[in-house]
Design an enzyme around this catalytic site. Structure first.
Site, PDB file in Angstrom:
ATOM      1  N   LYS A 201     -63.139  -9.729 -19.900  1.00 58.02           N
ATOM      2  CA  LYS A 201     -64.590  -9.565 -20.018  1.00 58.02           C
ATOM      3  C   LYS A 201     -64.959  -8.923 -21.348  1.00 58.02           C
ATOM      4  CE  LYS A 201     -68.917  -9.309 -19.420  1.00 58.02           C
ATOM      5  NZ  LYS A 201     -69.605  -8.481 -18.439  1.00 58.02           N
ATOM      6  N   GLY A 252     -78.651  -6.354 -29.264  1.00 57.62           N
ATOM      7  CA  GLY A 252     -79.056  -5.449 -28.193  1.00 57.62           C
ATOM      8  C   GLY A 252     -78.451  -5.839 -26.868  1.00 57.62           C
ATOM      9  N   CYS A 255     -74.295  -5.568 -23.135  1.00 55.53           N
ATOM     10  CA  CYS A 255     -72.972  -6.207 -23.164  1.00 55.53           C
ATOM     11  C   CYS A 255     -72.429  -6.272 -24.583  1.00 55.53           C
ATOM     12  CB  CYS A 255     -73.049  -7.612 -22.568  1.00 55.53           C
ATOM     13  SG  CYS A 255     -73.368  -7.640 -20.791  1.00 55.53           S
ATOM     14  N   LYS A 315     -83.963  -9.635 -26.194  1.00 53.15           N
ATOM     15  CA  LYS A 315     -83.904 -11.084 -26.318  1.00 53.15           C
ATOM     16  C   LYS A 315     -85.202 -11.685 -25.804  1.00 53.15           C
ATOM     17  CE  LYS A 315     -81.185 -13.538 -23.633  1.00 53.15           C
ATOM     18  NZ  LYS A 315     -81.997 -14.432 -22.803  1.00 53.15           N
ATOM     19  N   ARG A 322     -82.961  -2.667 -23.263  1.00 52.77           N
ATOM     20  CA  ARG A 322     -81.752  -1.872 -23.507  1.00 52.77           C
ATOM     21  C   ARG A 322     -81.139  -2.187 -24.875  1.00 52.77           C
ATOM     22  NH1 ARG A 322     -78.256  -3.202 -18.287  1.00 52.77           N
ATOM     23  NH2 ARG A 322     -79.118  -5.243 -18.794  1.00 52.77           N
TER      24      ARG A 322
END
Length: 406
Positions: A201, A252, A255, A315, A322
């Site tokens: 991941k 941003g 992840c 986005k 975040r």
């Protein structure tokens, strides 16, 4: 019954998806206000298809609580921030969730960690908690890592169609968890060991971060020598084995902007390209500020309050702010004792920064320079309203004459 711990951007959609596919679910979160809102029939964030999924899950009997439930399966989907000094994962939320699970879980329970973690996190932090409570791992308690693989803006679709990874000490337990996720997941589900699942991941998001950094560095190089980075990328991508992403104002979300730091923190001296990519992407908000400064100087504008930042989210077409590049820019301005810019985002309904507008026309009427930081559908549809404005388009969506780009 499955007890889903953490009802944020990952936990809530996962709990709803399980419930709508015939699994008895209780969603647990320590946030009383959030749980009350869900029990009142209100979703806690905007996401395409989420409300319909929520209504369906309610009809199937999903419950929301601040209490942990005694059951045989737990899914832990809590945040995993990183320590900005050490660059290592801050596993405090996972640790606390697992401690709480240990207080109520019966022997034989399966504890699934969905939160994205750095390689070795379950060995370092989770196993000791289980053992400290007198459980034998593999007999009394079974540990599994099933990292989420969805993105805001397309969560419901991706939950159903994306492939999944199940990391487990035991092949048999891994197959049992695979069967649970197969209740809703139509993508390929791979069963492997826990450390491989942890690493996979983080590697996925790190790969994307490095690709974005390459595009951002190209943008800086091309601007320095008066070349069109977008035209160069367009032509280069015609090569069958080249796929350069588009540059932007920064990275941003929870992840791509976070996970690579896990590798930098855990493998100092080895994660060199990863560290360089992180530095490049983290430098972009300040680079955008430099571009704004240069444009203001060129146009003879001295009042920073005539600058408008379009977009607060990280986005397009989501309400998730975040680690957003815009917020990074505003923090950078604060450090340099500069303020006064106007800000507008159609998806952010509450005031979270100073000089935030909630009406697009009012926002435009009060600025001379518009900096497009997020490619929301709204601004694509209303681009004509920007005529006469000085535009810095960091997302390459504006075709108005005279606009500036990265």
């Amino acid at each position: 019954m499955v007890n889903v711990i953490g009802l944020g951007y990952i936990g809530l959609p996962t709990a709803l998806m399980l419930a709508t596919h015939g699994v008895e679910v209780v969603g647990t979160d320590y946030n009383k206000e959030l749980v009350s809102q869900l029990n009142a029939g209100e979703i806690t964030f905007e996401e395409e298809g989420l409300y319909d999924l929520f209504v369906n899950a309610i009809s199937k009997g999903i419950k929301f609580s601040t209490e942990y439930i005694s059951t045989m399966v737990y899914i832990v989907a809590v945040p995993t921030p990183y320590d900005k000094n050490s660059k290592k994962i801050d596993a405090c939320y996972v640790i606390q969730a697992v401690k709480n699970v240990m207080e109520v879980c019966p022997k034989g329970a399966i504890v699934i960690i969905e939160s994205t973690v750095s390689p070795g996190t379950i060995d370092k932090f989770v196993r000791p908690i289980v053992e400290a409570n007198g459980f034998v791992i593999g007999e009394d308690i079974h540990l599994v890592h099933a990292p989420e693989r969805i993105i805001p803006g397309n969560m419901v679709y991706e939950l159903k169609h994306n492939s999944r990874t199940i990391g487990s000490d035991s092949k048999a337990i891994g197959e049992r968890v695979k069967e649970l996720y197969s209740s809703f997941c139509e993508g390929e589900i791979v069963v492997t060991d826990i450390r491989t699942a942890e690493m996979t991941k983080v590697v996925e998001n790190t790969f994307r971060d490095i690709n974005i950094a390459y595009a951002n560095e190209l943008a800086k190089i091309c601007h320095s020598d008066n070349m069109d980075v977008y035209e160069i990328i367009r032509i280069a991508n015609k090569h069958p084995r080249v796929n350069i992403l588009s540059p932007g104002p920064g990275v941003g979300g929870h992840c791509i902007s976070v996970d690579p730091w896990f590798l930098v923190g855990d493998y100092p001296g080895l994660a060199n390209i990863i560290l360089a990519a992180r530095k490049i992407n983290d430098s972009m908000p300040e680079y955008v500020l430099e571009r704004i400064h240069d444009i203001m100087k060129e146009k003879g504008i001295k009042d920073v309050s005539r600058v408008g930042l379009y977009g607060l989210t990280y986005k397009e077409d989501v309400d998730d702010v975040r680690e957003s590049p815009t917020l990074q820019m505003l923090r950078c301005m604060e450090r340099h004792l500069a303020s006064g810019v106007k800000v507008y985002d159609p998806w952010v309904k509450k005031d979270i920064v100073e000089n935030q507008y909630h009406d697009f026309d009012e926002f435009l009427n009060n600025v001379d320079i518009v900096v497009i930081l997020v490619a929301h559908s709204e601004i694509k549809e209303k681009m004509y309203k920007l005529k006469g404005k000085i535009i810095l388009d960091t997302r390459n969506i504006c075709d108005l004459e005279g606009r500036y780009r990265l």
